[in-house]
Design a protein around this motif. Structure first.
Motif, mmCIF file in Angstrom:
data_model
loop_
_atom_site.group_PDB
_atom_site.id
_atom_site.type_symbol
_atom_site.label_atom_id
_atom_site.label_comp_id
_atom_site.label_asym_id
_atom_site.label_seq_id
_atom_site.Cartn_x
_atom_site.Cartn_y
_atom_site.Cartn_z
ATOM 1 N N PRO A 218 64.865 13.177 -63.967
ATOM 2 C CA PRO A 218 64.155 14.083 -63.062
ATOM 3 C C PRO A 218 62.666 13.809 -62.868
ATOM 4 N N ASP A 219 62.068 12.960 -63.671
ATOM 5 C CA ASP A 219 60.639 12.678 -63.520
ATOM 6 C C ASP A 219 60.403 11.990 -62.178
ATOM 7 N N ARG A 220 59.519 12.548 -61.371
ATOM 8 C CA ARG A 220 59.230 11.986 -60.043
ATOM 9 C C ARG A 220 58.807 10.518 -60.110
ATOM 10 N N ARG A 221 58.159 10.130 -61.195
ATOM 11 C CA ARG A 221 57.713 8.732 -61.331
ATOM 12 C C ARG A 221 58.891 7.774 -61.463
ATOM 13 N N GLU A 222 60.058 8.299 -61.818
ATOM 14 C CA GLU A 222 61.244 7.460 -61.958
ATOM 15 C C GLU A 222 62.160 7.545 -60.741
ATOM 16 N N PHE A 223 61.743 8.240 -59.714
ATOM 17 C CA PHE A 223 62.581 8.381 -58.526
ATOM 18 C C PHE A 223 62.891 7.004 -57.961
ATOM 19 N N LEU A 224 64.143 6.696 -57.792
ATOM 20 C CA LEU A 224 64.586 5.368 -57.394
ATOM 21 C C LEU A 224 63.893 4.890 -56.122
ATOM 22 N N GLY A 225 63.768 5.737 -55.130
ATOM 23 C CA GLY A 225 63.183 5.344 -53.855
ATOM 24 C C GLY A 225 61.709 5.010 -53.921
ATOM 25 N N THR A 226 61.024 5.422 -54.981
ATOM 26 C CA THR A 226 59.594 5.165 -55.124
ATOM 27 C C THR A 226 59.292 3.672 -55.155
ATOM 28 N N ASN A 227 60.195 2.899 -55.723
ATOM 29 C CA ASN A 227 59.969 1.464 -55.871
ATOM 30 C C ASN A 227 60.800 0.643 -54.891
ATOM 31 N N ALA A 228 61.286 1.278 -53.845
ATOM 32 C CA ALA A 228 62.137 0.583 -52.884
ATOM 33 C C ALA A 228 61.378 -0.520 -52.171
ATOM 34 N N GLU A 229 62.132 -1.532 -51.804
ATOM 35 C CA GLU A 229 61.525 -2.580 -50.976
ATOM 36 C C GLU A 229 61.258 -1.980 -49.603
ATOM 37 N N GLY A 230 60.147 -2.332 -49.020
ATOM 38 C CA GLY A 230 59.839 -1.795 -47.700
ATOM 39 C C GLY A 230 59.223 -0.422 -47.816
ATOM 40 N N LYS A 231 59.949 0.580 -47.388
ATOM 41 C CA LYS A 231 59.424 1.946 -47.326
ATOM 42 C C LYS A 231 59.642 2.678 -48.648
ATOM 43 N N ALA A 232 58.568 3.108 -49.269
ATOM 44 C CA ALA A 232 58.667 3.900 -50.496
ATOM 45 C C ALA A 232 59.019 5.331 -50.140
ATOM 46 N N ARG A 233 60.007 5.876 -50.822
ATOM 47 C CA ARG A 233 60.433 7.260 -50.588
ATOM 48 C C ARG A 233 60.161 8.081 -51.830
ATOM 49 N N ARG A 234 59.929 9.355 -51.606
ATOM 50 C CA ARG A 234 59.696 10.292 -52.699
ATOM 51 C C ARG A 234 60.718 11.416 -52.595
ATOM 52 N N LEU A 235 60.990 12.078 -53.694
ATOM 53 C CA LEU A 235 61.954 13.175 -53.698
ATOM 54 C C LEU A 235 61.607 14.218 -52.648
ATOM 55 N N GLU A 236 60.323 14.557 -52.555
ATOM 56 C CA GLU A 236 59.906 15.610 -51.624
ATOM 57 C C GLU A 236 60.130 15.226 -50.159
ATOM 58 N N ASP A 237 60.305 13.935 -49.876
ATOM 59 C CA ASP A 237 60.587 13.499 -48.510
ATOM 60 C C ASP A 237 61.963 13.964 -48.029
ATOM 61 N N TYR A 238 62.824 14.311 -48.943
ATOM 62 C CA TYR A 238 64.195 14.693 -48.600
ATOM 63 C C TYR A 238 64.358 16.200 -48.377
#
Length: 180
Positions: free
Chosen positions: A22-42
């Protein structure tokens, strides 16, 4: 998961892993190639968002996949909503409540019984209404082991007690970084 490119596979993985890491720093999309996504974006400002899974945490030792009904089904998930139904740059305003309970269809406590729009004809209208629904489920059926938690540390401890090892999910996130 098989979906066409841009079909939502990465989003499903992002949200799934956010329950178990659950730690936001570990959100999978944060390190995505291209566009970085965050939990709050959803989560839109007016959303009452749910990420829900169902687990057989106590499978029979010799069961075939299609032979038996699972014995230890547990619903595990989270609900998310912005305070005041207003998106904010302040991520601390995104409320998260993690929950789990032992499923029991006879007691209207199964995945399909969750008071969520699309699953139930009488969905809850707010974050607090869902919290009350969980409290009422616990009051009526304490043996269903209803847990609701806002503390990420205590949630991780709870997952470990269930046998859903959060460290294993951390490794899976690392393996899926390119898919994020």
């Amino acid at each position: 998961l098989w979906l066409r490119n841009a079909g939502g596979k990465s989003s499903i993985l992002n949200l799934f892993f956010s329950i178990f890491r659950p730690d936001r720093r570990e959100f999978l999309g944060t390190n995505a190639e291209g566009k970085a996504r965050r939990l709050e974006d959803y989560v839109k400002g007016s959303d009452l968002a749910f990420v829900v899974t169902e687990w057989d945490v106590d499978p029979p030792a010799t069961a075939d996949l299609f032979d038996q009904t699972p014995r230890g089904v547990r619903v595990v998930g989270q609900v998310l909503a912005w305070r005041g139904q207003q998106r904010s740059g302040d991520v601390s305003r995104l409320r998260r409540l993690f929950f789990s309970f032992r499923a029991d269809a006879d007691r209207h406590a199964a995945f399909d019984d969750l008071p969520i729009a699309g699953l139930n004809p009488e969905p809850v209208a707010s974050f607090e209404d869902f919290r009350v629904w969980l409290q009422e489920l616990f009051r009526r059926h304490p043996d269903l082991e209803v847990v609701q938690e806002e503390s990420q540390k205590r949630w991780i401890d709870h997952l470990e007690r269930l046998g859903l090892d959060p460290e294993l999910f951390r490794y899976q996130i690392r393996m899926n970084l390119r898919e994020g």
